[in-house]
Design a protein around this motif. Structure first.
Motif, PDB file in Angstrom:
ATOM      1  N   GLY A 288       1.079  28.311   2.943  1.00 50.43           N
ATOM      2  CA  GLY A 288       1.769  29.456   3.521  1.00 50.43           C
ATOM      3  C   GLY A 288       1.816  30.636   2.580  1.00 50.43           C
ATOM      4  N   LEU A 289       2.830  31.478   2.766  1.00 54.08           N
ATOM      5  CA  LEU A 289       2.920  32.706   1.989  1.00 54.08           C
ATOM      6  C   LEU A 289       3.722  32.472   0.720  1.00 54.08           C
ATOM      7  N   LYS A 290       3.151  32.899  -0.387  1.00 53.08           N
ATOM      8  CA  LYS A 290       3.844  32.810  -1.672  1.00 53.08           C
ATOM      9  C   LYS A 290       4.185  34.217  -2.126  1.00 53.08           C
ATOM     10  N   GLU A 291       5.344  34.356  -2.768  1.00 51.85           N
ATOM     11  CA  GLU A 291       5.712  35.667  -3.272  1.00 51.85           C
ATOM     12  C   GLU A 291       4.874  36.039  -4.472  1.00 51.85           C
ATOM     13  N   VAL A 292       4.621  37.326  -4.615  1.00 50.93           N
ATOM     14  CA  VAL A 292       3.967  37.835  -5.818  1.00 50.93           C
ATOM     15  C   VAL A 292       4.974  38.765  -6.487  1.00 50.93           C
ATOM     16  N   PRO A 293       5.794  38.216  -7.379  1.00 52.86           N
ATOM     17  CA  PRO A 293       6.880  39.035  -7.921  1.00 52.86           C
ATOM     18  C   PRO A 293       6.389  40.142  -8.849  1.00 52.86           C
ATOM     19  N   ASN A 294       5.202  40.005  -9.413  1.00 53.56           N
ATOM     20  CA  ASN A 294       4.683  41.031 -10.317  1.00 53.56           C
ATOM     21  C   ASN A 294       3.334  41.516  -9.806  1.00 53.56           C
ATOM     22  N   PRO A 295       3.365  42.411  -8.802  1.00 55.01           N
ATOM     23  CA  PRO A 295       2.139  42.693  -8.062  1.00 55.01           C
ATOM     24  C   PRO A 295       1.179  43.665  -8.732  1.00 55.01           C
ATOM     25  N   SER A 296       1.580  44.278  -9.845  1.00 50.66           N
ATOM     26  CA  SER A 296       0.731  45.330 -10.418  1.00 50.66           C
ATOM     27  C   SER A 296      -0.710  44.890 -10.583  1.00 50.66           C
ATOM     28  N   ALA A 297      -0.881  43.694 -11.132  1.00 50.73           N
ATOM     29  CA  ALA A 297      -2.225  43.281 -11.510  1.00 50.73           C
ATOM     30  C   ALA A 297      -3.168  43.172 -10.313  1.00 50.73           C
ATOM     31  N   ILE A 298      -2.651  42.796  -9.132  1.00 53.19           N
ATOM     32  CA  ILE A 298      -3.576  42.506  -8.040  1.00 53.19           C
ATOM     33  C   ILE A 298      -4.167  43.755  -7.422  1.00 53.19           C
ATOM     34  N   PHE A 299      -3.551  44.911  -7.647  1.00 55.25           N
ATOM     35  CA  PHE A 299      -4.093  46.106  -7.021  1.00 55.25           C
ATOM     36  C   PHE A 299      -5.123  46.804  -7.906  1.00 55.25           C
ATOM     37  N   LEU A 300      -5.348  46.274  -9.094  1.00 57.01           N
ATOM     38  CA  LEU A 300      -6.461  46.776  -9.887  1.00 57.01           C
ATOM     39  C   LEU A 300      -7.693  46.033  -9.393  1.00 57.01           C
ATOM     40  N   SER A 301      -8.844  46.679  -9.458  1.00 63.21           N
ATOM     41  CA  SER A 301     -10.005  46.080  -8.798  1.00 63.21           C
ATOM     42  C   SER A 301     -10.468  44.824  -9.511  1.00 63.21           C
ATOM     43  N   GLY A 302      -9.847  44.476 -10.620  1.00 63.08           N
ATOM     44  CA  GLY A 302     -10.234  43.261 -11.320  1.00 63.08           C
ATOM     45  C   GLY A 302     -11.491  43.547 -12.121  1.00 63.08           C
ATOM     46  N   GLY A 303     -11.770  42.727 -13.088  1.00 65.67           N
ATOM     47  CA  GLY A 303     -12.951  42.961 -13.917  1.00 65.67           C
ATOM     48  C   GLY A 303     -12.804  44.272 -14.666  1.00 65.67           C
ATOM     49  N   SER A 304     -13.897  44.917 -14.891  1.00 66.58           N
ATOM     50  CA  SER A 304     -13.865  46.139 -15.675  1.00 66.58           C
ATOM     51  C   SER A 304     -13.473  47.314 -14.795  1.00 66.58           C
ATOM     52  N   THR A 305     -12.542  48.129 -15.263  1.00 65.31           N
ATOM     53  CA  THR A 305     -12.240  49.345 -14.540  1.00 65.31           C
ATOM     54  C   THR A 305     -13.023  50.510 -15.137  1.00 65.31           C
ATOM     55  N   ARG A 306     -13.885  50.194 -16.096  1.00 69.72           N
ATOM     56  CA  ARG A 306     -14.666  51.286 -16.694  1.00 69.72           C
ATOM     57  C   ARG A 306     -15.905  51.586 -15.845  1.00 69.72           C
ATOM     58  N   GLN A 307     -15.640  51.962 -14.615  1.00 69.20           N
ATOM     59  CA  GLN A 307     -16.709  52.373 -13.719  1.00 69.20           C
ATOM     60  C   GLN A 307     -16.547  53.867 -13.485  1.00 69.20           C
ATOM     61  N   PRO A 308     -17.636  54.575 -13.306  1.00 68.56           N
ATOM     62  CA  PRO A 308     -17.470  55.983 -12.937  1.00 68.56           C
ATOM     63  C   PRO A 308     -16.736  56.065 -11.594  1.00 68.56           C
ATOM     64  N   GLY A 309     -15.830  57.019 -11.478  1.00 68.50           N
ATOM     65  CA  GLY A 309     -15.139  57.212 -10.202  1.00 68.50           C
ATOM     66  C   GLY A 309     -13.908  56.361 -10.030  1.00 68.50           C
ATOM     67  N   SER A 310     -13.403  55.763 -11.110  1.00 71.21           N
ATOM     68  CA  SER A 310     -12.218  54.933 -10.982  1.00 71.21           C
ATOM     69  C   SER A 310     -11.136  55.433 -11.920  1.00 71.21           C
ATOM     70  N   CYS A 311      -9.910  55.499 -11.416  1.00 73.03           N
ATOM     71  CA  CYS A 311      -8.784  55.898 -12.260  1.00 73.03           C
ATOM     72  C   CYS A 311      -7.574  55.054 -11.871  1.00 73.03           C
ATOM     73  N   VAL A 312      -6.904  54.483 -12.857  1.00 76.09           N
ATOM     74  CA  VAL A 312      -5.716  53.682 -12.582  1.00 76.09           C
ATOM     75  C   VAL A 312      -4.496  54.603 -12.622  1.00 76.09           C
ATOM     76  N   MET A 313      -3.625  54.443 -11.649  1.00 75.01           N
ATOM     77  CA  MET A 313      -2.402  55.241 -11.653  1.00 75.01           C
ATOM     78  C   MET A 313      -1.188  54.327 -11.560  1.00 75.01           C
ATOM     79  N   VAL A 314      -0.020  54.870 -11.917  1.00 74.00           N
ATOM     80  CA  VAL A 314       1.213  54.123 -11.710  1.00 74.00           C
ATOM     81  C   VAL A 314       1.954  54.815 -10.576  1.00 74.00           C
ATOM     82  N   THR A 315       2.028  54.137  -9.453  1.00 73.69           N
ATOM     83  CA  THR A 315       2.795  54.693  -8.340  1.00 73.69           C
ATOM     84  C   THR A 315       4.159  54.027  -8.352  1.00 73.69           C
ATOM     85  N   ARG A 316       5.081  54.590  -7.620  1.00 68.97           N
ATOM     86  CA  ARG A 316       6.391  53.970  -7.566  1.00 68.97           C
ATOM     87  C   ARG A 316       6.765  53.857  -6.112  1.00 68.97           C
TER      88      ARG A 316
END
Ligand code: TYD
Ligand code: MG
Length: 470
Positions: A288-316
Motif C-alpha cells: 500500500g501507500l507509505k509515507e515519505v516524511p522527507n520528500p526533498s530527495a525524490i523530486f530531484l531527477s536522481g543521478g547527476s544533475t549536472r546536465q545542461p538545462g537543469s537547475c535545482v530550486m528550493v520551493t516552499r
C-alpha cells in the motif's frame, strides 16, 4: 390583483439546469452556460420546494424557540477549539491541517487507480481502532475490500463496511446502529456511485452526485460525524461532474502522481481547517501507500544533475521546504511564433520571464522554442521559481551545465531586479542538509550573521549579477 401574503400557491418541485463547471442555475436548457461560458455543461436538476422552513416561519415557529437565530456580538459567541483526530497517517494529518476535524466533510479527488481507495482504507482502518468507523463502498465488493485490507495487514477490529450506493439506505443503516456503535467517521467510495431516491436522474449524473453529497454533508453537520468522500477526476481536471461539490465540502484534497512513478502527492486545494498548498507525499508499494516524511530527495531527477538545462530550486509548499528540479529545453524553432511550454509552472509567467531575460540579461530566445518542466509531476505556484527557470533556460541555451551542487531561488521583477521570497533561511538550511554547496539567492534572503556550514551563499540583486555568477 395581488395575492394576500400567506395564501401563496403550494410550492411544487421545479426543474432547473445546473452547470457542472460553475454551479450556476438556469431556468431552461441552453448550450452555453451564461455564468462561466462553458459549453455543454448544463444538466437537469430537480429542485425540491423549501416548504418546511417557509411553513415553520409562517407558524411563527422560530420566534418562540430557544435556538432561534438572533444577531449576536461575535466576541460573545462561545466556541471551542475544534477537536482533531489523528488519521494515523502523518502525511494525511499534515494536509488536513493537523488531523481530521469532527464533523468535517473532506473530498478526496484523483485519477482512477491513483490510490484513493487504498489511502482511505489505510486511514480508516487505523482510525477505527480508536473510534467507530464505517467504510461504504459502491465500486468494489466487500470481499474485494476485505482482501485488500488483509493484504495490507490492516487492523480490522473496529472497522465496519457496507456495500451500498443509496444514500437513504446508508443513512438508515447508520441510524439503526446502537448509539455506541454509530460511526463517528464515514468513508463514501465513491461519490459518483451514490444516488438518492428523491431524484429520478441516473446515478453518476450531476444532480445525483450533488444531491447525494448534500445529504451526507447535512448528516455530517447535524451529528458531528466526519465524512470522507472519494471523487474521480475528469480529464479536464475537475471532480467528475459537479464542480459544485467543492463549495459544499470543508476540504478538497487532490491525489496526484505521474503515471509510471510510484510517488503520489496529496495536496490541499481548499481547507476550512488548515492551510492550502500543504503537501503530503506517499510512495505506492506492495504494502500500500507509505509515507515519505522527507520528500526533498525524490523530486530531484536522481543521478547527476549536472546536465545542461537543469537547475535545482528550493520551493516552499505549505509549511516545509522542498528541493525540486526545474528543467528547460531551448531549441531553435522552425515556427515564426516559437513555442513556450511550461509544465508544472505558469505559462504566462514563463513568457514574462523570457522577456525579462531578453531585456535585462541581453539573452535572445525570440527564435527558440522554450520548454520548461518541473521534475516529478509536482506543480510550483510560487514566484521563487523565477530565477531557477531563467538559469535553466540559460544553461540549455548555452548547452553548459550550471556549477555543481548549486541551488537557486528568487523572484524576478520586470525591471530585472531579484526580489526576496519568504522563509529564505529555512530554504537555505534545507539545501545545506542535502549537501548543496552553493546557493544563488536574492540579497535580502542571504543570512545576515555568519554563513550556513558548507554552503556558499551568492547574494544577487539584479538578473545580470545572477547570470554572471554562473
Ligand atoms: P486504488 O486505491 O484502487 O485507486 P483508486 O481508488 O484511486 O481508483 O489503487 C489501485 C492501484 O494501486 C492499482 O493500480 C494497484 C495499486 N496498488 C499497489 O501498487 N499496491 C497496493 O498495495 C495496492 C493496494 C494497490
Ligand atoms: Mg477506488
Amino acid at each position: 390583483m395581488s395575492r394576500p401574503s400567506g395564501a401563496a400557491k403550494p410550492a411544487r418541485a421545479r426543474t432547473a439546469y445546473v452547470c457542472a463547471e460553475c454551479g450556476a442555475e438556469h431556468g431552461k436548457w441552453q448550450g452555453q452556460c451564461a455564468g462561466c461560458g462553458a459549453w455543454n455543461t448544463l444538466s437537469e436538476f430537480v429542485v425540491e420546494p423549501a416548504a418546511k422552513t417557509a411553513q415553520a416561519a409562517r407558524r411563527g415557529g422560530w420566534a418562540g424557540r430557544a435556538d432561534a437565530p438572533r444577531v449576536t456580538a461575535l466576541k460573545d459567541v462561545r466556541h471551542t477549539e475544534q477537536a482533531r483526530v489523528s488519521t494515523g497517517i502523518g502525511e494525511l494529518d499534515r494536509v488536513l491541517g493537523g488531523g481530521l476535524v469532527e464533523g468535517a466533510v473532506v473530498l478526496v479527488g484523483g485519477d482512477p487507480g491513483i490510490g484513493k481507495s487504498t489511502l482511505l482504507l489505510q486511514a480508516v482502518a487505523r482510525m477505527a481502532t480508536t473510534l467507530p468507523a464505517l467504510y461504504v463502498t459502491g465500486e468494489e465488493s466487500l470481499a474485494q475490500v476485505a482482501g485488500r485490507a488483509a493484504r495490507l495487514d490492516l487492523p480490522l477490529d473496529g472497522l465496519q463496511a457496507l456495500a451500498e450506493t443509496g444514500v437513504e439506505t446508508i443513512l438508515a443503516h447508520v441510524a439503526g446502529m446502537a448509539a455506541g456503535a454509530r460511526p463517528r467517521l464515514i468513508v463514501a467510495d465513491s461519490v459518483q456511485t451514490l444516488w438518492t431516491e428523491s431524484l429520478t436522474a441516473a446515478p453518476g449524473s450531476v444532480s445525483q452526485v450533488r444531491e447525494s453529497a448534500a445529504r451526507l454533508v447535512r448528516y455530517a453537520k447535524e451529528t458531528g460525524t466526519a465524512v470522507f468522500l472519494v471523487g474521480h477526476v475528469t480529464k479536464e481536471g475537475g471532480i467528475a461532474g459537479p464542480r459544485v461539490l467543492e463549495h459544499m465540502v470543508d476540504a478538497v484534497l487532490y491525489f496526484e502522481g505521474e503515471s509510471g512513478s510510484r510517488f503520489r502527492v496529496l495536496r490541499a486545494f481548499k481547507n476550512r481547517f488548515g492551510a492550502v498548498n500543504e503537501l503530503g507525499v506517499f510512495a505506492m508499494g506492495d504494502k500500500g501507500l507509505k509515507e515519505v516524511p522527507n520528500p526533498s530527495a525524490i523530486f530531484l531527477s536522481g543521478g547527476s544533475t549536472r546536465q545542461p538545462g537543469s537547475c535545482v530550486m528550493v520551493t516552499r509548499e505549505g509549511t516545509r521546504p522542498l528541493l525540486v528540479e526545474v528543467q528547460a529545453l531551448v531549441d531553435s524553432s522552425p515556427l515564426s511564433n516559437p513555442r513556450r511550454v511550461a509544465v508544472g509552472l505558469e505559462q504566462n509567467r514563463l513568457a514574462m520571464l523570457l522577456a525579462v531575460l531578453h531585456r535585462h540579461g541581453g539573452v535572445v530566445v525570440g527564435d527558440q522554442d522554450v520548454f520548461v518542466n518541473v521534475v516529478g509531476g509536482i506543480r510550483v505556484q510560487e514566484t521563487a521559481a523565477d530565477l531557477p527557470v531563467l538559469l535553466a533556460v540559460l544553461s540549455s541555451l548555452r548547452d553548459a551545465p550550471l556549477p555543481e551542487k548549486t541551488i537557486a531561488f528568487g523572484e524576478v521583477g520586470l525591471s530585472g531586479e531579484i526580489r526576496p521570497v519568504p522563509n529564505g533561511e529555512e530554504r537555505l538550511r534545507e539545501a545545506a542538509t542535502h549537501g548543496f554547496k552553493r546557493a544563488i539567492v536574492p540579497r535580502a534572503n542571504a543570512p545576515k550573521a555568519g554563513a550556513l556550514k558548507g554552503l556558499e551563499v551568492i547574494a544577487v540583486e539584479r538578473l545580470a549579477d545572477a547570470l554572471a555568477a554562473v
